[in-house]
Every structure is written in structure tokens, then in C-alpha cells.
Write a protein that holds these residues in place. Structure first.
Motif, PDB file in Angstrom:
ATOM      1  N   ALA A 141       0.673  -1.161   0.009  1.00 50.30           N
ATOM      2  CA  ALA A 141       0.008  -0.050  -0.134  1.00 50.30           C
ATOM      3  C   ALA A 141       1.067   0.991  -0.282  1.00 50.30           C
ATOM      4  O   ALA A 141       1.072   2.183  -0.779  1.00 50.30           O
ATOM      5  CB  ALA A 141      -0.733  -0.207   1.626  1.00 50.30           C
ATOM      6  N   ARG A 142       1.924   1.077   0.803  1.00 51.79           N
ATOM      7  CA  ARG A 142       2.811   2.610   0.700  1.00 51.79           C
ATOM      8  C   ARG A 142       3.145   2.567  -0.694  1.00 51.79           C
ATOM      9  O   ARG A 142       3.923   3.931  -0.861  1.00 51.79           O
ATOM     10  CB  ARG A 142       4.143   2.476   2.320  1.00 51.79           C
ATOM     11  CG  ARG A 142       3.766   2.798   3.444  1.00 51.79           C
ATOM     12  CD  ARG A 142       4.960   2.967   4.229  1.00 51.79           C
ATOM     13  NE  ARG A 142       5.853   1.617   4.205  1.00 51.79           N
ATOM     14  CZ  ARG A 142       5.276   0.726   5.217  1.00 51.79           C
ATOM     15  NH1 ARG A 142       3.792   0.959   6.434  1.00 51.79           N
ATOM     16  NH2 ARG A 142       5.739  -0.678   5.114  1.00 51.79           N
ATOM     17  N   ALA A 143       3.957   1.526  -1.671  1.00 47.79           N
ATOM     18  CA  ALA A 143       4.789   1.791  -2.331  1.00 47.79           C
ATOM     19  C   ALA A 143       3.289   2.396  -3.419  1.00 47.79           C
ATOM     20  O   ALA A 143       3.896   3.171  -4.852  1.00 47.79           O
ATOM     21  CB  ALA A 143       5.236   0.556  -2.952  1.00 47.79           C
ATOM     22  N   ARG A 144       2.124   2.072  -3.239  1.00 47.26           N
ATOM     23  CA  ARG A 144       1.251   2.563  -3.881  1.00 47.26           C
ATOM     24  C   ARG A 144       0.838   4.107  -3.507  1.00 47.26           C
ATOM     25  O   ARG A 144      -0.458   4.324  -4.342  1.00 47.26           O
ATOM     26  CB  ARG A 144       0.218   1.483  -4.616  1.00 47.26           C
ATOM     27  CG  ARG A 144       0.702   0.088  -5.077  1.00 47.26           C
ATOM     28  CD  ARG A 144      -0.468  -0.597  -5.617  1.00 47.26           C
ATOM     29  NE  ARG A 144       0.832  -2.247  -6.554  1.00 47.26           N
ATOM     30  CZ  ARG A 144      -0.274  -2.870  -6.797  1.00 47.26           C
ATOM     31  NH1 ARG A 144      -1.723  -2.568  -7.484  1.00 47.26           N
ATOM     32  NH2 ARG A 144       0.754  -3.002  -8.339  1.00 47.26           N
ATOM     33  N   ALA A 145       1.064   4.628  -2.610  1.00 48.95           N
ATOM     34  CA  ALA A 145       1.112   5.664  -1.689  1.00 48.95           C
ATOM     35  C   ALA A 145      -0.322   5.415  -1.472  1.00 48.95           C
ATOM     36  O   ALA A 145      -1.046   6.675  -1.753  1.00 48.95           O
ATOM     37  CB  ALA A 145       1.134   7.160  -3.300  1.00 48.95           C
ATOM     38  N   LEU A 146      -1.517   4.126  -1.575  1.00 42.84           N
ATOM     39  CA  LEU A 146      -2.539   4.274  -0.773  1.00 42.84           C
ATOM     40  C   LEU A 146      -2.497   4.700   0.884  1.00 42.84           C
ATOM     41  O   LEU A 146      -1.770   3.815   1.400  1.00 42.84           O
ATOM     42  CB  LEU A 146      -2.946   2.633  -1.164  1.00 42.84           C
ATOM     43  CG  LEU A 146      -3.359   3.101  -2.701  1.00 42.84           C
ATOM     44  CD1 LEU A 146      -3.648   2.020  -3.068  1.00 42.84           C
ATOM     45  CD2 LEU A 146      -4.429   4.161  -3.567  1.00 42.84           C
ATOM     46  N   ALA A 147      -3.824   4.521   1.628  1.00 37.45           N
ATOM     47  CA  ALA A 147      -3.949   4.771   2.783  1.00 37.45           C
ATOM     48  C   ALA A 147      -4.496   2.985   3.274  1.00 37.45           C
ATOM     49  O   ALA A 147      -4.904   2.499   2.183  1.00 37.45           O
ATOM     50  CB  ALA A 147      -4.490   4.862   3.364  1.00 37.45           C
ATOM     51  N   PHE A 148      -3.786   3.021   4.068  1.00 35.73           N
ATOM     52  CA  PHE A 148      -4.383   0.820   4.781  1.00 35.73           C
ATOM     53  C   PHE A 148      -4.444   0.751   5.671  1.00 35.73           C
ATOM     54  O   PHE A 148      -3.457   1.073   7.011  1.00 35.73           O
ATOM     55  CB  PHE A 148      -3.195  -0.186   4.289  1.00 35.73           C
ATOM     56  CG  PHE A 148      -3.386  -0.985   4.101  1.00 35.73           C
ATOM     57  CD1 PHE A 148      -4.295  -2.062   3.558  1.00 35.73           C
ATOM     58  CD2 PHE A 148      -3.031  -2.612   5.165  1.00 35.73           C
ATOM     59  CE1 PHE A 148      -4.697  -3.066   3.718  1.00 35.73           C
ATOM     60  CE2 PHE A 148      -3.335  -3.282   5.668  1.00 35.73           C
ATOM     61  CZ  PHE A 148      -4.334  -4.209   4.700  1.00 35.73           C
ATOM     62  N   GLU A 149      -5.697   0.904   6.470  1.00 38.65           N
ATOM     63  CA  GLU A 149      -6.147   0.402   7.296  1.00 38.65           C
ATOM     64  C   GLU A 149      -7.212  -0.866   7.824  1.00 38.65           C
ATOM     65  O   GLU A 149      -7.664  -0.877   7.145  1.00 38.65           O
ATOM     66  CB  GLU A 149      -7.316   1.540   7.543  1.00 38.65           C
ATOM     67  CG  GLU A 149      -6.728   3.052   8.417  1.00 38.65           C
ATOM     68  CD  GLU A 149      -7.776   3.776   8.091  1.00 38.65           C
ATOM     69  OE1 GLU A 149      -9.024   3.996   8.834  1.00 38.65           O
ATOM     70  OE2 GLU A 149      -7.380   5.442   7.910  1.00 38.65           O
ATOM     71  N   THR A 150      -6.382  -1.365   9.490  1.00 44.35           N
ATOM     72  CA  THR A 150      -7.027  -2.613   9.707  1.00 44.35           C
ATOM     73  C   THR A 150      -8.027  -1.641  11.011  1.00 44.35           C
ATOM     74  O   THR A 150      -6.689  -1.584  11.874  1.00 44.35           O
ATOM     75  CB  THR A 150      -6.114  -3.587   9.758  1.00 44.35           C
ATOM     76  OG1 THR A 150      -5.520  -3.341  10.698  1.00 44.35           O
ATOM     77  CG2 THR A 150      -5.292  -4.790   8.888  1.00 44.35           C
ATOM     78  N   GLU A 151      -9.048  -2.616  11.020  1.00 48.41           N
ATOM     79  CA  GLU A 151      -9.473  -2.364  12.840  1.00 48.41           C
ATOM     80  C   GLU A 151      -9.066  -2.996  13.497  1.00 48.41           C
ATOM     81  O   GLU A 151      -8.813  -4.454  13.455  1.00 48.41           O
ATOM     82  CB  GLU A 151     -11.394  -1.722  11.866  1.00 48.41           C
ATOM     83  CG  GLU A 151     -11.959  -1.742  12.915  1.00 48.41           C
ATOM     84  CD  GLU A 151     -12.989  -2.807  12.868  1.00 48.41           C
ATOM     85  OE1 GLU A 151     -13.749  -3.624  12.993  1.00 48.41           O
ATOM     86  OE2 GLU A 151     -14.583  -1.689  13.044  1.00 48.41           O
ATOM     87  N   SER A 152      -9.158  -3.349  14.900  1.00 49.43           N
ATOM     88  CA  SER A 152      -8.584  -3.598  15.469  1.00 49.43           C
ATOM     89  C   SER A 152      -9.906  -4.216  16.253  1.00 49.43           C
ATOM     90  O   SER A 152     -11.104  -3.036  16.584  1.00 49.43           O
ATOM     91  CB  SER A 152      -7.810  -2.940  16.534  1.00 49.43           C
ATOM     92  OG  SER A 152      -8.656  -2.439  17.413  1.00 49.43           O
ATOM     93  N   THR A 153     -10.383  -5.382  16.317  1.00 49.48           N
ATOM     94  CA  THR A 153     -11.447  -5.863  17.027  1.00 49.48           C
ATOM     95  C   THR A 153     -11.562  -7.139  17.786  1.00 49.48           C
ATOM     96  O   THR A 153     -10.075  -8.159  17.689  1.00 49.48           O
ATOM     97  CB  THR A 153     -12.543  -6.950  15.746  1.00 49.48           C
ATOM     98  OG1 THR A 153     -13.079  -7.620  16.123  1.00 49.48           O
ATOM     99  CG2 THR A 153     -11.210  -6.633  14.769  1.00 49.48           C
ATOM    100  N   ASP A 154     -11.913  -7.997  18.837  1.00 56.29           N
ATOM    101  CA  ASP A 154     -11.266  -8.827  20.099  1.00 56.29           C
ATOM    102  C   ASP A 154     -12.397  -9.785  19.502  1.00 56.29           C
ATOM    103  O   ASP A 154     -12.387 -10.952  19.829  1.00 56.29           O
ATOM    104  CB  ASP A 154     -11.801  -8.610  21.672  1.00 56.29           C
ATOM    105  CG  ASP A 154     -13.439  -7.686  21.650  1.00 56.29           C
ATOM    106  OD1 ASP A 154     -14.229  -8.048  20.576  1.00 56.29           O
ATOM    107  OD2 ASP A 154     -13.790  -7.242  22.996  1.00 56.29           O
ATOM    108  N   HIS A 155     -12.825 -10.225  17.915  1.00 57.73           N
ATOM    109  CA  HIS A 155     -14.139 -11.087  18.188  1.00 57.73           C
ATOM    110  C   HIS A 155     -12.520 -12.426  17.715  1.00 57.73           C
ATOM    111  O   HIS A 155     -12.001 -12.574  16.862  1.00 57.73           O
ATOM    112  CB  HIS A 155     -14.759 -11.033  16.922  1.00 57.73           C
ATOM    113  CG  HIS A 155     -15.892  -9.829  16.847  1.00 57.73           C
ATOM    114  ND1 HIS A 155     -15.011  -8.522  16.679  1.00 57.73           N
ATOM    115  CD2 HIS A 155     -16.849  -9.607  17.762  1.00 57.73           C
ATOM    116  CE1 HIS A 155     -16.284  -7.769  16.508  1.00 57.73           C
ATOM    117  NE2 HIS A 155     -17.090  -8.398  17.251  1.00 57.73           N
TER     118      HIS A 155
END
Ligand code: ADP
Length: 276
Positions: A141-155
């Protein structure tokens, strides 16, 4: 067609197998025959598309090797000869990488279809799965200049972690490939009957409604995707379809052209929650 066995012939006596029953059996046999023929047709179409896609990089490789031979034989200065050969070897490597990727995908399809893959379902932490995928995809994602988000979850979910990771990895690779700007997200959301949706969302080129079912077919690539990148063979979502079948986890997709897509993997939750 196989000849009817003697036992079958005996059981066709008028009182034990009335006319309605025998025509039902004939109709069933014909339907099975049509299904088998359709399978053979699909397999040969698959083979011919695979051979076609393999022949393209193979042809470039032949041309490059030929050009290398000519460059080496030409009576030019050593420096420019070296530069030309190194440029050509870059092209050869690109063709080889494309062939390697296609062969990898074909082998993976063969493995998933072999009937030998066992599903080992166990309680899996969604947070751990997300952070594994984040480590894998954040650099891309960084190499493609895109933001990458992962949500934290306790499932906690019940699934085969290796197969599910493979499925999500294909969806993430697509999300990054078909997004020019904006972001890719990996998150979870409650679904019906206490199940969970694992969502791969992007702000990319989107998919027309009319194509949403067909993108899961093997070797299916949309024009807009072809224009954006020559990466890909149209097999990623075919792998997703097979993995989803093995895992018994449906994959849903929603998309708006020019706005982005959301792929949702529907999965059962484990009864207990992770300690926080
Ligand atoms: P490919 O190797 O071409 O990515 P896939 O089977 O993974 O093959 O996807 C099939 C087609 O579906 C792609 O070529 C593209 O047209 C479309 N597609 C898949 N994922 C996305 C996405 N996240 N955004 C837009 N189009 C997508």
C-alpha cells in the motif's frame, strides 16, 4: 452411455417400476449427462485460456532471447552492448515473473480442486489475522501511495486460518490493484444470526452491477481493470470462489463505479470472546 446392468433391467418390470418412475430416472440420467458434458466444456475452455495466457510471456521471452543474441553478436562498443543486454534481461525477468505467477495460480486451483485439501476449523482471533495481513500488505500500500487501515477487534471466529488468510489476501491484493488513490480498509461488522462480516473495502475504480456475478468466473477481467493495469490474470476471484466453497463462508460484494468496492466474507463467530 453405459448399457443398463442386468439388475437395472430386472427392476424395470411394469408393476415394480411404473412408467412415471422410469421416465424420471431417464430424465435424471440425461441431466447428469448434460452436467458432465458442461463440466468437460468448462475444463477445456479453462485449459485453452490458461495456455493462451502462458503463451504470451513465453513469446516475449523468445523475442528477448533472440534480441539478446543479436545484441551480443553486433559489432558495437562493449559499454552499450552491456547496457542493451541488461535492459533485455530486465524484460526477460518480467516475462518469467508473469509466467511464474500464472503457474502458481494454476497449481493453487488444481490443489483446491483435487479434493485433498482438508479444512481444519478452529477458534481464530480476528485481530491476529488482521495484523498478519497488515504486515503482508502495508508495504505494498505504501509503495502505491495508498492508505491502509485495519480495524482492531476482539472477535473470535471459527474457521481454517490458513485458507481464510488466502481468501482475504486475494481480496486485499485486488483492492490495492484497482485503487488509484484513497484507501483500503480491512474491518469487521456484525452480520445476521450472530455471524460476522470480514470486510475488504476500497475507494477504487468499482465494478458495474451487471458484472458483479461474472467477476468470480475464471479468466474474467473487466475493460477498466485492463486499462488500469496489465497485472493479474482474472484468476484471483476464482480462487476466492473455491476457498469460499471449501470454507462454507459466503462472499458478498457491493460496488459503485468510480467510488469503490466492498467484499464481505460471512463467517460464524466462536461462542467465547477474546480477553481484552
Ligand atoms: P485479476 O487477476 O484480473 O485481478 P480477479 O479474478 O481477482 O482477477 O478479478 C476479476 C476482475 O474483477 C478484475 O480483473 C477486475 O476487473 C474486477 N475486480 C476484482 N476486484 C476488484 C476491486 N476491488 N475493484 C475493482 N474491480 C475489481
Amino acid at each position: 452411455m453405459l448399457a443398463p446392468s442386468p439388475r437395472f433391467a430386472l427392476s424395470r418390470s411394469p408393476d415394480r417400476c411404473p412408467h412415471g418412475e422410469s421416465s424420471r430416472r431417464i430424465a435424471q440420467a440425461q441431466a447428469a449427462q448434460r452436467a458432465a458434458e458442461e463440466l468437460v466444456r468448462i475444463k477445456s475452455e479453462f485449459l485453452s485460456l490458461a495456455a493462451h495466457d502462458l503463451s504470451q510471456p513465453l513469446q516475449s521471452l523468445e523475442l528477448v532471447i533472440d534480441a539478446m543474441g543479436q545484441a551480443l553478436a553486433a559489432p558495437t562498443e562493449g559499454g552499450s552492448k552491456l547496457a542493451e543486454v541488461s535492459r533485455l534481461s530486465g524484460q526477460a525477468n518480467a516475462a518469467l515473473a508473469r509466467m511464474r505467477e500464472l503457474v502458481r495460480m494454476l497449481l493453487e486451483i488444481a490443489r483446491l480442486e483435487s479434493g485433498t485439501v482438508r479444512v481444519h476449523a478452529e477458534p481464530v482471533s480476528v485481530a491476529e489475522m488482521f495484523s498478519y495481513l497488515e504486515r503482508q500488505f502495508a508495504p505494498l500500500a505504501r509503495a502505491r501511495a495508498l492508505a491502509f487501515e485495519t480495524e482492531s477487534t476482539d472477535h473470535l471466529i471459527v474457521t481454517d486460518p490458513t485458507l481464510l488468510r488466502g481468501l482475504l489476501a486475494n481480496l486485499l491484493a485486488n483492492a490495492l490493484r484497482y485503487t488509484r488513490c484513497g484507501e483500503v480498509r480491512l474491518k469487521s461488522a456484525p452480520a445476521k444470526d450472530g455471524r460476522l462480516h470480514l470486510l475488504v473495502q476500497d475507494t477504487g475504480i468499482g465494478i458495474p452491477q451487471s458484472e458483479l456475478a461474472r467477476i468470480f468466473e475464471d479468466f474474467r477481467r473487466l475493460d477498466e481493470a485492463e486499462r488500469l493495469t496489465s497485472e493479474g490474470f482474472g484468476l484471483g476471484l476464482g480462487l476466492v470462489r473455491r476457498l469460499s466453497g471449501l470454507l462454507g463462508t459466503p462472499v458478498h460484494v457491493e460496488s459503485t463505479v468510480g467510488r469503490g468496492s466492498t467484499f464481505a466474507v460471512e463467517i460464524p463467530q466462536a461462542k467465547v470472546s477474546c480477553p481484552t
